[in-house]
Design a protein around this motif. Structure first.
Motif: not given
Length: 263
Positions: A133-148
């Motif tokens: 809905d607001d791609p320019d102002n909402v961030s996606l943050i991953a603490v980490h991206k471990a597969k497993y």
């Protein structure tokens, strides 16, 4: 090759697996402490807060203080604070105290840790809609991206990486990763032991060739010590390269470091 004068140690899968301690790990950590070699536990553990993690390690028998542990959750908390973010948090209840005091109303960031109880369609779709809905102002943050990760039954279970990538695919956004294996996480951990200017004299001990020993650990030139516990699988040994050594467990890795230490 330079000698090792500082150590970063992964926790889950390396020192313990849920409530099971790797045999000999308690004594090995104490020997490391007694050697006066500076070290930190540098962990992507996100299912519990830093305080509860230290409490858990103490209950398992480790002589650990809060200053001995640097987590990706604490790095994530600092990022949220610095950028005045209002996070939608994908965290287990046991980790939520790490984020007490933050305004979560009208969120402008989706922050994802390892939260098995929250990884369902309804919650992920809520995050998708916020990001879309607001791609320019909402961030996606991953603490980490471990597969497993190595679960309590010592089998592998899905980490947060696949769920984060689902949101990346659906929204077209790329998550900012806070924890291992980012260069910034390792720099912060090195600073805690006073060795940010000498990464080539620091070893990282872990069971994950990608998230513990890859990325920033490789880029900064750390000694990379792989242990055959936790999420380690036989094919991981085929990834070995210069400055990448394999040990049966954290016990042998620590004893190797102590034996070569020359203050």
């Amino acid at each position: 090759m330079s000698s090792i004068k500082g150590v970063l140690i992964d926790l889950s899968g390396t020192v313990h697996i849920d409530t099971k301690v790797i045999p000999g790990a308690i004594e090995a950590i104490q020997r490391l402490k007694d050697s006066k070699i500076p070290f930190r536990f540098a962990t992507n553990t996100t299912k519990v807060s830093s305080r509860k993690l230290v409490q858990k390690l103490t209950n398992l028998g480790f002589n650990v203080e809060e200053k001995d542990v640097f987590t990706s959750l604490s790095a994530c908390r600092d990022l949220i604070k610095t950028n005045n973010l209002r996070p939608m948090l994908f965290m287990e209840d046991a980790a939520m105290e790490e984020f007490q005091g933050f305004d979560t109303n009208n969120p402008n960031a989706v922050v994802i840790g390892l939260a098995p109880s929250k990884f369902n369609y309804e919650k992920l779709n809520e995050a998708f809609r916020l990001l879309s809905d607001d791609p320019d102002n909402v961030s996606l943050i991953a603490v980490h991206k471990a597969k497993y990760f190595a679960d309590k039954d010592e089998k592998l279970s899905m980490g947060p990486g696949g769920f984060i990538q689902a949101l990346e695919f659906a929204t077209g956004k790329t998550a900012k990763v806070v924890g291992k294996p980012t260069v910034n996480f390792f720099k912060l951990a090195l600073k805690q032991i006073g060795m940010e200017d000498r990464p080539q004299e620091v070893a990282i001990i872990g069971d994950d060739v990608s998230n513990d020993l890859g990325g920033g650990a490789k880029e900064l030139g750390l000694h990379r010590l792989l242990v055959q516990t936790g999420k380690y699988r036989e094919q991981d040994s085929k990834e070995t390269s210069e400055n990448f050594h394999v040990f049966k467990s954290v016990v042998e890795a620590i004893d190797h470091i102590i034996a070569q230490f020359n203050p």
